[in-house]
Design a protein around this motif. Structure first.
Motif, PDB file in Angstrom:
ATOM      1  N   LEU A 244       0.796  -1.229   0.000  1.00  0.00           N
ATOM      2  CA  LEU A 244       0.000   0.000   0.000  1.00  0.00           C
ATOM      3  C   LEU A 244       0.828   1.278   0.000  1.00  0.00           C
ATOM      4  CD1 LEU A 244      -2.763  -0.939   2.614  1.00  0.00           C
ATOM      5  CD2 LEU A 244      -2.947  -1.015   0.130  1.00  0.00           C
ATOM      6  N   ASP A 245       2.069   1.205   0.471  1.00  0.00           N
ATOM      7  CA  ASP A 245       2.894   2.403   0.618  1.00  0.00           C
ATOM      8  C   ASP A 245       2.963   3.228  -0.666  1.00  0.00           C
ATOM      9  OD1 ASP A 245       3.448   1.921   3.253  1.00  0.00           O
ATOM     10  OD2 ASP A 245       5.421   1.032   2.913  1.00  0.00           O
ATOM     11  N   GLU A 246       3.230   2.569  -1.766  1.00  0.00           N
ATOM     12  CA  GLU A 246       3.419   3.287  -3.035  1.00  0.00           C
ATOM     13  C   GLU A 246       2.155   4.032  -3.439  1.00  0.00           C
ATOM     14  OE1 GLU A 246       4.165   1.987  -7.616  1.00  0.00           O
ATOM     15  OE2 GLU A 246       5.611   1.228  -6.138  1.00  0.00           O
ATOM     16  N   PHE A 247       1.002   3.373  -3.285  1.00  0.00           N
ATOM     17  CA  PHE A 247      -0.256   4.031  -3.639  1.00  0.00           C
ATOM     18  C   PHE A 247      -0.503   5.238  -2.744  1.00  0.00           C
ATOM     19  CE2 PHE A 247      -4.809   4.588  -2.743  1.00  0.00           C
ATOM     20  CZ  PHE A 247      -5.231   4.984  -4.013  1.00  0.00           C
ATOM     21  N   ILE A 248      -0.273   5.079  -1.440  1.00  0.00           N
ATOM     22  CA  ILE A 248      -0.498   6.190  -0.509  1.00  0.00           C
ATOM     23  C   ILE A 248       0.431   7.361  -0.840  1.00  0.00           C
ATOM     24  CG2 ILE A 248      -0.337   6.908   1.904  1.00  0.00           C
ATOM     25  CD1 ILE A 248      -1.108   4.044   2.679  1.00  0.00           C
ATOM     26  N   ASN A 249       1.682   7.071  -1.109  1.00  0.00           N
ATOM     27  CA  ASN A 249       2.668   8.128  -1.360  1.00  0.00           C
ATOM     28  C   ASN A 249       2.395   8.904  -2.646  1.00  0.00           C
ATOM     29  OD1 ASN A 249       4.115   7.560   0.983  1.00  0.00           O
ATOM     30  ND2 ASN A 249       5.435   6.072  -0.049  1.00  0.00           N
ATOM     31  N   THR A 250       1.727   8.272  -3.595  1.00  0.00           N
ATOM     32  CA  THR A 250       1.464   8.925  -4.888  1.00  0.00           C
ATOM     33  C   THR A 250      -0.011   9.240  -5.091  1.00  0.00           C
ATOM     34  OG1 THR A 250       1.252   6.755  -5.977  1.00  0.00           O
ATOM     35  CG2 THR A 250       3.446   7.783  -5.953  1.00  0.00           C
ATOM     36  N   SER A 251      -0.811   9.115  -4.050  1.00  0.00           N
ATOM     37  CA  SER A 251      -2.263   9.294  -4.162  1.00  0.00           C
ATOM     38  C   SER A 251      -2.632  10.745  -4.414  1.00  0.00           C
ATOM     39  CB  SER A 251      -2.941   8.806  -2.879  1.00  0.00           C
ATOM     40  OG  SER A 251      -2.505   9.556  -1.763  1.00  0.00           O
ATOM     41  N   PRO A 252      -3.805  10.976  -5.026  1.00  0.00           N
ATOM     42  CA  PRO A 252      -4.228  12.345  -5.323  1.00  0.00           C
ATOM     43  C   PRO A 252      -4.503  13.152  -4.060  1.00  0.00           C
ATOM     44  CG  PRO A 252      -5.981  10.790  -5.811  1.00  0.00           C
ATOM     45  CD  PRO A 252      -4.757   9.979  -5.528  1.00  0.00           C
ATOM     46  N   LEU A 276       6.080   5.321   4.554  1.00  0.00           N
ATOM     47  CA  LEU A 276       5.246   6.459   4.155  1.00  0.00           C
ATOM     48  C   LEU A 276       6.083   7.729   4.046  1.00  0.00           C
ATOM     49  CD1 LEU A 276       2.053   5.833   6.344  1.00  0.00           C
ATOM     50  CD2 LEU A 276       2.459   5.184   3.956  1.00  0.00           C
ATOM     51  N   GLU A 277       5.862   8.446   2.959  1.00  0.00           N
ATOM     52  CA  GLU A 277       6.590   9.686   2.706  1.00  0.00           C
ATOM     53  C   GLU A 277       5.701  10.912   2.850  1.00  0.00           C
ATOM     54  OE1 GLU A 277       8.006   9.005  -1.215  1.00  0.00           O
ATOM     55  OE2 GLU A 277       9.360   7.357  -0.632  1.00  0.00           O
ATOM     56  N   VAL A 278       4.425  10.696   3.174  1.00  0.00           N
ATOM     57  CA  VAL A 278       3.472  11.795   3.342  1.00  0.00           C
ATOM     58  C   VAL A 278       3.315  12.114   4.824  1.00  0.00           C
ATOM     59  CG1 VAL A 278       2.248  11.294   1.196  1.00  0.00           C
ATOM     60  CG2 VAL A 278       1.561  10.155   3.321  1.00  0.00           C
ATOM     61  N   LYS A 279       2.628  13.207   5.124  1.00  0.00           N
ATOM     62  CA  LYS A 279       2.463  13.647   6.501  1.00  0.00           C
ATOM     63  C   LYS A 279       1.514  12.717   7.255  1.00  0.00           C
ATOM     64  CE  LYS A 279       2.570  16.420  10.101  1.00  0.00           C
ATOM     65  NZ  LYS A 279       3.756  16.532  10.975  1.00  0.00           N
ATOM     66  N   THR A 280       1.999  12.154   8.360  1.00  0.00           N
ATOM     67  CA  THR A 280       1.175  11.282   9.194  1.00  0.00           C
ATOM     68  C   THR A 280       1.013  11.906  10.569  1.00  0.00           C
ATOM     69  OG1 THR A 280       3.030   9.998  10.080  1.00  0.00           O
ATOM     70  CG2 THR A 280       2.065   9.248   7.994  1.00  0.00           C
ATOM     71  N   HIS A 281      -0.053  11.466  11.251  1.00  0.00           N
ATOM     72  CA  HIS A 281      -0.290  11.939  12.619  1.00  0.00           C
ATOM     73  C   HIS A 281      -0.867  10.781  13.431  1.00  0.00           C
ATOM     74  CE1 HIS A 281      -1.260  14.531  15.998  1.00  0.00           C
ATOM     75  NE2 HIS A 281      -2.498  14.065  15.981  1.00  0.00           N
ATOM     76  N   ARG A 282      -0.243  10.511  14.554  1.00  0.00           N
ATOM     77  CA  ARG A 282      -0.702   9.443  15.433  1.00  0.00           C
ATOM     78  C   ARG A 282      -1.794  10.012  16.340  1.00  0.00           C
ATOM     79  NH1 ARG A 282       3.572   5.387  18.424  1.00  0.00           N
ATOM     80  NH2 ARG A 282       2.055   3.927  19.331  1.00  0.00           N
ATOM     81  N   PHE A 283      -2.986   9.442  16.234  1.00  0.00           N
ATOM     82  CA  PHE A 283      -4.179  10.095  16.775  1.00  0.00           C
ATOM     83  C   PHE A 283      -4.816   9.327  17.924  1.00  0.00           C
ATOM     84  CE2 PHE A 283      -8.872  10.302  16.647  1.00  0.00           C
ATOM     85  CZ  PHE A 283      -9.056  11.635  16.960  1.00  0.00           C
TER      86      PHE A 283
END
Length: 412
Positions: A244-252, A276-283
Motif C-alpha cells: 500500500l505504501d506506493e499508492f499512498i505516497n502517490t495518491s491524489p 510512508l513519505e506523506v504527513k502522518t499523525h498518530r491520533f
C-alpha cells in the motif's frame, strides 16, 4: 491420543510462561489465570441460572454478542458468564455490560474442567466458532449440560476431517446442536454422521447491522475527512503496508487515509509507517489533528468499527500473514473492500463478495494500486460496489433469530 493431547496442553502452557518473561500478551495470559478458580468461586458465590459463553478472543466475542443479547432478553432470569482464551479478547471486553462475569478460561485439563464446572454449574454452554477444548467439552457432555456451537465454520482442511483426526472428531459429537455458517460446513458434519446441526448463517451480519444503526461518532474524524475521499485501512500489518505504501505516497490530493494498526505499540506503528513519505499523525480521540495531515494513525483500540462510517472504501489487513480480519464491519457501511490473497478459503464472505463484485483480492503493489486508483477516480464504480456491499449484508442477516428460535423451543 488423550495422553498426548494433555501433554501438549501442558507443554504449550509451559512455553507461554517462559514467553511471559519478555512478551506482554503472554504475561497477561499467565497473570490472568493466577488464582483464577478461587477468584471465580468468590465471584460466582453459588449463584444459580448461569449460562456460560466461551470465546477465543475479541472477534469470536463480537460474533456471539448478538446471541448473548437476544438470549438475555428472552431469558432475563439467567445470568451470563463469558470466558476468553486470549488476552486480546479479555482485556477489551472484561467490563462489557452483557456479562455478569468475565474471566479467562483455565487451561484445559481434566482437573480444571471438573473444578470449573463444579463452581459454575451452568444451565447451558455455548462455544463460539473455533474453540474445541476436549476436557471441558467432555465434562459438559458427561454432566448432560446442553452444549451448543455457534457460527461454526468448517473446511476440508480442518483436522476433524483428516484420517488422523479421530480424536478431534470426538469433540464434535459432544455438542447437542451445532449452528453452522454455510451448506458446505453442514455437509462436512453430516459426512461424519453428525445430524444435530443446522445452517444458521453468520451472526456477525447481525452484529454489524446493529453497529451501523448505532455507531459511535467522532467529530475529529469527521473534520479530518472534510469533503474529501477517505480510505480506511483496517487491522494493518507491516506486510499489508508493503503493498500500500506506493499508492499512498502517490495518491491524489483529494484522498486521505486512516490506518488502524492491528497492534498499536510503538515498534509496530513504526514498522507500519516506515515506508510512508506523506504527513502522518498518530491520533488519540480528543487530540488536535494538524491541518496538513494526509494519514491518520489510530492510536487506540475499539474505534475502528465506527470509523468505517466516514470511509469511502477500505483495505482490510491480515491476508498476507495471520489471516484476513473482519471485512463485514466495513462492508456494512457500504465500503468496497480490498485485501490480500492468502487463506481466503477460511473466510467465505471474502469469496462471496468477490464473486458479487464488492470485494477485490490483490497479491502485489501493482494490483493494489490498480483497483485503489479505480475506486478513487471512478465515482459510478465506487457507488455500484458500495450498493453490492450493503445488499450483501442485508441479505445475509438473521442468524441470531434462527438460533434463538431453536433455543426457545428447547427452553434452555
Amino acid at each position: 491420543m488423550l495422553v498426548f493431547y494433555s501433554l501438549g496442553i501442558r507443554c504449550y502452557y509451559f512455553l507461554i510462561k517462559i514467553a511471559s518473561l519478555f512478551n506482554k500478551k503472554a504475561g497477561l495470559f499467565v497473570s490472568g489465570r493466577k488464582n483464577l478458580l478461587t477468584d471465580l468461586k468468590n465471584a460466582i458465590n453459588d449463584n444459580e441460572n448461569i449460562v456460560w459463553f466461551h470465546a477465543a478472543s475479541l472477534g469470536e466475542f463480537e460474533q456471539g454478542l448478538p446471541v448473548m443479547e437476544a438470549y438475555k432478553e428472552l431469558f432475563p432470569q439467567n445470568q451470563v458468564l463469558v470466558t476468553f482464551f486470549s488476552p486480546s479478547g479479555y482485556e477489551e471486553r472484561k467490563s462489557h455490560p452483557i456479562a455478569d462475569w468475565v474471566f479467562y478460561l483455565p487451561i484445559d485439563s481434566k482437573r480444571n474442567a471438573k473444578q470449573f464446572l463444579d463452581i459454575v454449574k451452568p444451565k447451558s454452554v455455548f462455544f463460539i466458532k473455533y474453540e474445541y477444548w476436549f476436557h471441558y467439552l467432555n465434562e459438559v457432555n458427561q454432566r448432560n449440560i446442553p452444549l451448543y456451537s455457534l457460527s461454526a465454520l468448517f473446511t476440508v482442511d480442518h483436522i476433524f476431517f483428516k484420517s488422523h483426526g479421530v480424536f478431534h472428531r470426538r469433540m464434535l459429537h459432544f455438542f447437542d446442536h451445532t449452528f453452522v455458517q454455510n451448506e458446505s460446513s453442514l455437509q462436512l458434519l453430516n459426512g461424519l454422521g453428525i445430524e444435530k446441526a443446522s445452517i444458521s448463517g453468520d451472526t456477525r451480519f447481525d452484529r454489524v447491522l446493529k453497529t451501523i444503526d448505532q455507531p459511535d461518532h467522532y467529530q475529529d474524524i469527521e473534520n479530518f475527512k472534510g469533503g474529501e475521499l477517505l480510505m480506511v485501512i483496517g487491522s494493518a500489518w507491516p506486510s499489508d503496508m508493503q503493498v500500500l505504501d506506493e499508492f499512498i505516497n502517490t495518491s491524489p490530493q483529494n484522498l486521505k487515509f486512516i490506518i488502524a494498526p492491528h497492534l498499536v505499540d510503538d515498534l509496530n506503528v513504526k514498522k507500519i509507517t516506515s515506508g510512508l513519505e506523506v504527513k502522518t499523525h498518530r491520533f488519540t480521540s480528543g487530540q488536535e489533528i494538524p491541518s496538513n495531515t494526509k494519514v491518520l494513525i489510530l492510536d487506540t483500540m475499539g474505534m475502528l468499527s465506527s470509523v468505517y462510517q466516514y470511509g469511502d472504501f477500505a483495505y482490510i489487513g491480515g491476508a498476507f500473514g495471520d489471516g484476513l480480519h473482519n471485512i463485514l464491519e466495513a462492508v456494512a457501511f457500504g465500503l468496497p473492500v480490498v485485501f490480500g490473497d492468502k487463506g481466503l478459503e477460511k473466510f467465505p464472505e471474502s469469496l462471496a463478495l468477490q464473486q458479487l463484485g464488492g470485494a477485490f483480492s490483490i497479491k502485489s503493489k501493482d494490483e493494489a494500486s490498480t483497483i485503489l486508483e479505480k475506486l478513487t477516480s471512478d465515482d459510478s464504480f465506487r457507488s455500484a460496489t458500495s450498493d453490492i456491499c450493503r445488499d450483501y449484508v442485508l441479505n445475509n442477516a438473521g442468524a441470531t433469530d434462527h438460533i434463538i428460535s431453536y433455543l426457545k423451543n428447547q427452553n434452555v
